[in-house]
Design an enzyme around this catalytic site. Structure first.
Site, short mmCIF file in Angstrom:
data_model
loop_
_atom_site.label_atom_id
_atom_site.label_comp_id
_atom_site.label_asym_id
_atom_site.label_seq_id
_atom_site.Cartn_x
_atom_site.Cartn_y
_atom_site.Cartn_z
N TRP A 102 3.62 2.67 2.62
CA TRP A 102 3.84 2.98 3.47
C TRP A 102 4.74 1.36 4.61
O TRP A 102 5.46 1.16 5.03
CB TRP A 102 3.24 2.73 4.43
CG TRP A 102 2.22 4.84 4.15
CD1 TRP A 102 1.04 5.22 3.90
CD2 TRP A 102 3.22 5.43 4.79
NE1 TRP A 102 0.97 6.42 3.78
CE2 TRP A 102 2.43 6.53 4.12
CE3 TRP A 102 4.62 6.08 5.14
CZ2 TRP A 102 3.07 8.67 4.83
CZ3 TRP A 102 4.50 7.38 5.43
CH2 TRP A 102 4.34 7.90 5.37
N ASP A 172 -0.23 -1.45 10.73
CA ASP A 172 0.02 0.03 10.33
C ASP A 172 -1.22 0.03 10.45
O ASP A 172 -1.44 0.45 9.04
CB ASP A 172 0.53 0.43 9.76
CG ASP A 172 1.10 1.63 9.19
OD1 ASP A 172 -0.21 2.39 10.12
OD2 ASP A 172 2.04 2.25 8.38
N LYS A 196 -5.11 10.56 10.81
CA LYS A 196 -5.89 10.27 9.89
C LYS A 196 -7.51 10.63 9.97
O LYS A 196 -8.69 11.05 9.71
CB LYS A 196 -5.01 9.40 8.98
CG LYS A 196 -3.67 9.00 9.06
CD LYS A 196 -3.45 10.26 7.51
CE LYS A 196 -1.83 10.12 7.87
NZ LYS A 196 -1.26 9.08 7.19
C1 LIG Z 1 0.45 8.61 7.36
C2 LIG Z 1 0.89 7.83 7.39
C3 LIG Z 1 2.28 6.97 7.70
C4 LIG Z 1 3.04 8.03 8.35
O1 LIG Z 1 2.22 8.62 9.63
P1 LIG Z 1 2.99 9.30 10.74
O2 LIG Z 1 2.22 10.18 11.98
O3 LIG Z 1 3.42 10.97 10.08
O4 LIG Z 1 4.70 8.65 10.45
C5 LIG Z 1 2.52 5.43 7.79
N1 LIG Z 1 1.66 4.53 7.69
C6 LIG Z 1 0.94 4.93 6.91
C7 LIG Z 1 -0.18 3.92 6.29
C8 LIG Z 1 -0.01 6.47 6.68
O5 LIG Z 1 -1.45 6.50 5.80
#
Ligand SMILES: *Cc1c(COP(=O)(O)O)cnc(C)c1O
Length: 360
Positions: A102, A172, A196
């Protein structure tokens, strides 16, 4: 089939009690005589709910007035682009510390849009560790330093924050926000896709220091501008109303369960159960450096990879769902978000021990 223990990495498990509440009020929300999905986002009832959700979120994480909280769309992936668009000052670069897929994607988006540097990367170790912050090659003129507090695929998590001096830290937090207390003051900005650990897909939480809002890039399209979004209370246009509502129910559930301190201790217990089961056995293996192991996403392999599909099938038949590892790394992955009860981790460990007895 009845509801099982859902170990999906995302979209992921939600608290059953929250889903029940949503079900109960699906047809008539409060005294609206309609579903929450069928009322105006400018209605009194919706605005009240939206404000309460923000207040609960703020109180869970201790976010004060120096920060704006935004409820936006586009997922964490849009934040990969919005962060550099808004925060990178002209003539300056941005630093990225890449500890997994990511972070690599976030860096890729920043690089598409302008200058960006890799200050540290753990790809050579297969993204199984976090490079020692003492060794990061930080640029003290960078507009920000971007990290990924929890890498969802390889299962690598920060357990302390790096020092970045006057350069704002950006995180993030998609797969770990609200799993423990957070010293918000360490961050200039952080964001998390809801699907998540927060609510349904379609909503992304962004928290930004107001001081940074004042200096964001001008002339961006409104929908991509943090200051335009903050100025409108995240209602420049129709927000994802159902996702906002459901996240609000999850925040209330978290408050009633004892907040992030309680989630912290549950997360430790669940992760410890599973790592102990993996480490005690030669049949299961987790490659991540112990100091960087994730409590949220725990990938592991079987000594004999040809047993993966049998493991997954048998687990599923016992109600242990969505344990397949990410397609880029294979194997097994168990995600232990807030809504996963300790009993879920216990059931998985018991299954693993039985499976090893039969097959090992
Ligand atoms: C799932 C995830 C993403 C992507 O998320 P989207 O909402 O599908 O764009 C980005 N960073 C991390 C750490 C993730 O777990």
């Amino acid at each position: 089939m009845s509801r099982g223990f859902n170990f999906s990495a995302g979209p992921a498990i939600l608290p059953e009690i929250v889903l029940q509440q949503a079900q109960e009020e699906l047809l008539e929300w409060g005294d609206c005589g309609a579903s929450v999905m069928e009322v105006s986002h400018r209605s009194k009832a919706f605005i009240r709910m939206a404000e309460e959700a923000e207040q609960d979120f703020r109180s869970l994480l201790g976010i004060d007035d120096r920060y704006a909280v935004l409820f936006v769309q586009g997922g964490a992936t849009l934040q990969f682009a919005m962060v550099p668009m808004n925060l990178r000052r002209s003539g300056c670069s941005a630093d990225y510390v890449i500890t997994g897929s990511w972070g690599k994607k976030a860096y890729g988006q920043a690089q598409n849009l302008g200058p960006a540097r890799i200050a540290a990367i753990s790809e050579e170790s297969g993204f199984h560790d976090i490079p020692d912050p003492q060794l990061w090659a930080l640029d003290n003129r960078a507009s920000y330093v971007h990290i990924t507090p929890n890498e969802t695929i390889a299962g690598v998590e920060y357990h302390q924050w790096p020092e970045t001096g006057d350069v704002p830290l950006v995180g993030d937090f998609s797969s770990t926000l609200l799993s423990r207390p957070l010293d918000v003051s360490r961050f200039g900005l952080f964001y998390a896709g809801a699907q998540k650990n927060i609510g349904p897909a379609g909503l992304t939480m962004v928290v930004i220091k107001k001081e940074l809002l004042e200096n964001t890039t001008e002339n961006l399209p409104d929908m991509l501008s943090y200051s335009a979004l903050a100025g409108s209370g995240s209602m420049l246009n129709t927000p994802p109303t159902f996702a906002w509502y459901l996240a609000g129910l999850v925040f209330k559930w978290l408050v009633s369960e004892g907040g992030v301190a309680e989630m912290d201790s549950r997360s430790s217990r669940k992760a410890e159960l599973l790592y102990n089961a993996i480490d005690r056995s030669d049949f299961y293996y987790n490659p991540v450096a112990e100091s960087a192991r994730s409590r949220m996403n725990i990938p592991f392999t079987l000594a004999n990879a040809t047993l993966d599909s049998t493991f997954l099938e048998q687990a599923e038949s016992e109600g242990l769902l969505a344990l397949k590892g990410h397609r880029s790394v294979g194997g097994i992955r168990a995600s232990l978000y807030n809504a996963m009860p300790v009993e879920g981790a216990e059931a998985l460990v018991a299954f693993m021990q039985n499976f090893e007895k039969k097959m090992g």
